[in-house]
Design a protein around this motif. Structure first.
Motif, PDB file in Angstrom:
ATOM      1  N   GLN A 142       0.801  -1.225   0.000  1.00  0.00           N
ATOM      2  CA  GLN A 142       0.000   0.000   0.000  1.00  0.00           C
ATOM      3  C   GLN A 142       0.837   1.279   0.000  1.00  0.00           C
ATOM      4  OE1 GLN A 142      -3.148   0.174   2.900  1.00  0.00           O
ATOM      5  NE2 GLN A 142      -3.913  -1.865   2.426  1.00  0.00           N
ATOM      6  N   MET A 143       1.964   1.263   0.670  1.00  0.00           N
ATOM      7  CA  MET A 143       2.734   2.494   0.834  1.00  0.00           C
ATOM      8  C   MET A 143       3.969   2.569  -0.057  1.00  0.00           C
ATOM      9  SD  MET A 143       0.705   3.804   2.996  1.00  0.00           S
ATOM     10  CE  MET A 143       1.571   5.315   3.396  1.00  0.00           C
ATOM     11  N   LEU A 144       4.516   1.413  -0.434  1.00  0.00           N
ATOM     12  CA  LEU A 144       5.755   1.419  -1.214  1.00  0.00           C
ATOM     13  C   LEU A 144       5.579   0.874  -2.631  1.00  0.00           C
ATOM     14  CD1 LEU A 144       8.393   0.382   1.491  1.00  0.00           C
ATOM     15  CD2 LEU A 144       7.618   2.655   0.833  1.00  0.00           C
ATOM     16  N   GLY A 145       4.371   0.467  -2.976  1.00  0.00           N
ATOM     17  CA  GLY A 145       4.098   0.063  -4.342  1.00  0.00           C
ATOM     18  C   GLY A 145       4.621  -1.296  -4.761  1.00  0.00           C
ATOM     19  N   TYR A 146       4.922  -2.166  -3.820  1.00  0.00           N
ATOM     20  CA  TYR A 146       5.333  -3.521  -4.162  1.00  0.00           C
ATOM     21  C   TYR A 146       4.152  -4.293  -4.761  1.00  0.00           C
ATOM     22  CZ  TYR A 146       9.896  -3.596  -1.771  1.00  0.00           C
ATOM     23  OH  TYR A 146      11.201  -3.386  -1.399  1.00  0.00           O
ATOM     24  N   GLY A 147       4.455  -5.289  -5.591  1.00  0.00           N
ATOM     25  CA  GLY A 147       3.432  -6.209  -6.049  1.00  0.00           C
ATOM     26  C   GLY A 147       3.164  -7.259  -4.993  1.00  0.00           C
ATOM     27  N   TRP A 148       1.954  -7.816  -5.004  1.00  0.00           N
ATOM     28  CA  TRP A 148       1.618  -8.803  -3.968  1.00  0.00           C
ATOM     29  C   TRP A 148       2.438 -10.081  -4.109  1.00  0.00           C
ATOM     30  CZ3 TRP A 148      -3.528 -11.946  -4.571  1.00  0.00           C
ATOM     31  CH2 TRP A 148      -3.638 -12.432  -5.882  1.00  0.00           C
ATOM     32  N   ASP A 149       3.082 -10.284  -5.249  1.00  0.00           N
ATOM     33  CA  ASP A 149       3.935 -11.445  -5.453  1.00  0.00           C
ATOM     34  C   ASP A 149       5.368 -11.199  -4.986  1.00  0.00           C
ATOM     35  OD1 ASP A 149       3.866  -9.604  -7.719  1.00  0.00           O
ATOM     36  OD2 ASP A 149       5.355 -10.909  -8.628  1.00  0.00           O
ATOM     37  N   GLU A 150       5.680  -9.980  -4.549  1.00  0.00           N
ATOM     38  CA  GLU A 150       7.048  -9.612  -4.165  1.00  0.00           C
ATOM     39  C   GLU A 150       7.258  -9.498  -2.659  1.00  0.00           C
ATOM     40  OE1 GLU A 150       8.551  -6.643  -7.595  1.00  0.00           O
ATOM     41  OE2 GLU A 150       6.902  -5.837  -6.384  1.00  0.00           O
ATOM     42  N   VAL A 151       6.187  -9.413  -1.904  1.00  0.00           N
ATOM     43  CA  VAL A 151       6.335  -8.949  -0.518  1.00  0.00           C
ATOM     44  C   VAL A 151       6.673 -10.035   0.499  1.00  0.00           C
ATOM     45  CG1 VAL A 151       4.890  -6.928  -0.827  1.00  0.00           C
ATOM     46  CG2 VAL A 151       3.810  -9.102  -0.222  1.00  0.00           C
ATOM     47  N   HIS A 152       6.386 -11.282   0.187  1.00  0.00           N
ATOM     48  CA  HIS A 152       6.578 -12.331   1.202  1.00  0.00           C
ATOM     49  C   HIS A 152       8.030 -12.404   1.663  1.00  0.00           C
ATOM     50  CE1 HIS A 152       5.869 -16.046   3.426  1.00  0.00           C
ATOM     51  NE2 HIS A 152       6.957 -16.528   2.845  1.00  0.00           N
ATOM     52  N   ASP A 153       8.955 -12.510   0.713  1.00  0.00           N
ATOM     53  CA  ASP A 153      10.361 -12.657   1.080  1.00  0.00           C
ATOM     54  C   ASP A 153      10.897 -11.405   1.771  1.00  0.00           C
ATOM     55  OD1 ASP A 153      10.370 -15.191   0.067  1.00  0.00           O
ATOM     56  OD2 ASP A 153      11.312 -14.658  -1.847  1.00  0.00           O
ATOM     57  N   GLU A 154      10.444 -10.225   1.326  1.00  0.00           N
ATOM     58  CA  GLU A 154      10.869  -8.985   1.974  1.00  0.00           C
ATOM     59  C   GLU A 154      10.399  -8.959   3.430  1.00  0.00           C
ATOM     60  OE1 GLU A 154      12.854  -6.781   0.933  1.00  0.00           O
ATOM     61  OE2 GLU A 154      12.660  -6.404  -1.205  1.00  0.00           O
ATOM     62  N   ALA A 155       9.137  -9.345   3.642  1.00  0.00           N
ATOM     63  CA  ALA A 155       8.591  -9.336   5.001  1.00  0.00           C
ATOM     64  C   ALA A 155       9.284 -10.374   5.886  1.00  0.00           C
ATOM     65  CB  ALA A 155       7.086  -9.590   4.970  1.00  0.00           C
ATOM     66  N   GLU A 156       9.711 -11.489   5.292  1.00  0.00           N
ATOM     67  CA  GLU A 156      10.421 -12.517   6.052  1.00  0.00           C
ATOM     68  C   GLU A 156      11.701 -11.948   6.665  1.00  0.00           C
ATOM     69  OE1 GLU A 156      10.086 -16.172   6.480  1.00  0.00           O
ATOM     70  OE2 GLU A 156       8.005 -15.554   6.232  1.00  0.00           O
ATOM     71  N   ILE A 157      12.351 -11.049   5.943  1.00  0.00           N
ATOM     72  CA  ILE A 157      13.582 -10.439   6.441  1.00  0.00           C
ATOM     73  C   ILE A 157      13.276  -9.353   7.467  1.00  0.00           C
ATOM     74  CG2 ILE A 157      15.624  -9.090   5.785  1.00  0.00           C
ATOM     75  CD1 ILE A 157      15.399 -10.446   3.004  1.00  0.00           C
ATOM     76  N   LEU A 158      12.345  -8.471   7.118  1.00  0.00           N
ATOM     77  CA  LEU A 158      12.068  -7.315   7.967  1.00  0.00           C
ATOM     78  C   LEU A 158      11.437  -7.682   9.305  1.00  0.00           C
ATOM     79  CD1 LEU A 158      10.608  -4.939   5.224  1.00  0.00           C
ATOM     80  CD2 LEU A 158      12.802  -4.683   6.400  1.00  0.00           C
ATOM     81  N   GLU A 159      10.640  -8.749   9.331  1.00  0.00           N
ATOM     82  CA  GLU A 159       9.884  -9.063  10.550  1.00  0.00           C
ATOM     83  C   GLU A 159      10.779  -9.342  11.748  1.00  0.00           C
ATOM     84  OE1 GLU A 159       9.087 -13.844   9.835  1.00  0.00           O
ATOM     85  OE2 GLU A 159       7.782 -12.371   8.901  1.00  0.00           O
ATOM     86  N   HIS A 160      12.021  -9.741  11.506  1.00  0.00           N
ATOM     87  CA  HIS A 160      12.943 -10.034  12.602  1.00  0.00           C
ATOM     88  C   HIS A 160      13.653  -8.785  13.118  1.00  0.00           C
ATOM     89  CE1 HIS A 160      12.317 -14.271  11.891  1.00  0.00           C
ATOM     90  NE2 HIS A 160      12.734 -14.160  10.641  1.00  0.00           N
ATOM     91  N   ALA A 161      13.603  -7.720  12.324  1.00  0.00           N
ATOM     92  CA  ALA A 161      14.383  -6.529  12.670  1.00  0.00           C
ATOM     93  C   ALA A 161      13.550  -5.394  13.253  1.00  0.00           C
ATOM     94  CB  ALA A 161      15.118  -6.025  11.429  1.00  0.00           C
TER      95      ALA A 161
END
Length: 224
Positions: A91-110
């Protein structure tokens, strides 16, 4: 103990155990965890033993793995982080819904809990992520809809997509091409079990779409 005090590996295990049984009654085992995380069974077994010692899971010998109350609390906190991050990225950064899973996997720990709450406020307290997965509340309550897989939906009636599995980014891109996403309305025309095909028609369209078993099983719908 705050979820941030757990190791990244422990966070991953707990989140997987909870989310894998959110839409399925199939119990989690060491072998299924190893397969989903892409690790050796011995590695998964050692990870589960550590969680048992921490009082976060129970594991009967050669049996299923269950979260304790404390384990569930931590798992839901990680699921909340992951799904809010996915929603923020779309919603805020314009990622596609097929791109966000792996990004969130990294960010969720930090990220910190403060940042997660700020993201939640900024997004207006969303109740589901871009794939339709429910976002638990800060108190740990999910908004699980009474949905069924498209492959098992009754024929001859209108339904609305409420959730699409994000396990396969390539399949998400395929669904985008077909116009399938949460809130899409369609008619279930026919199931052909011997051919593993479900035929649907999107509302307002004049042609049928045939979906294979893996595609129709990745879509959850509710009656409208």
């Amino acid at each position: 103990m705050p979820v941030s005090d757990l190791s990244s590996t422990a966070q991953d295990y707990l989140k997987l155990i909870w989310s894998a049984t959110e839409w399925s009654a199939t119990p989690m085992t060491v072998s299924s965890i190893a397969e989903r995380l892409g690790v050796r069974p011995s590695t998964a077994s050692d990870g589960i033993k550590k969680l048992v010692k921490q009082g976060l899971v129970t594991h009967a010998p050669y049996g299923s793995i269950e979260l304790t109350d404390a384990g569930r609390e931590h798992a839901v906190a990680m699921v909340r982080r992951h799904r809010l991050l996915e929603t923020f990225l779309v919603q805020m950064l314009g990622y596609g819904w097929d791109e966000v899973h792996d990004e969130a996997e990294i960010l969720e720990h930090a990220v910190s809990e403060k940042l997660i709450e700020r993201i939640d406020q900024k997004l207006g307290h969303p109740t589901r992520d871009p794939h339709g997965d429910p976002i638990p509340t800060p108190e740990g309550h999910p908004h699980l809809p009474a949905a069924t897989q498209l492959s098992a939906a009754d024929t001859g009636r209108a339904v609305e997509i409420t959730r699409i599995s994000d396990a396969d980014p390539q399949m998400l891109r395929y669904f985008t091409e077909l116009g399938l996403a949460p809130d899409t309305r369609l008619f279930v025309r026919e199931h052909r079990p011997y051919a593993d095909v479900t035929t649907i028609r999107l509302q307002g369209r004049d042609r049928d779409i045939d979906l294979g078993a893996s595609a129709s099983e990745a879509i959850w719908v509710i009656a409208v």
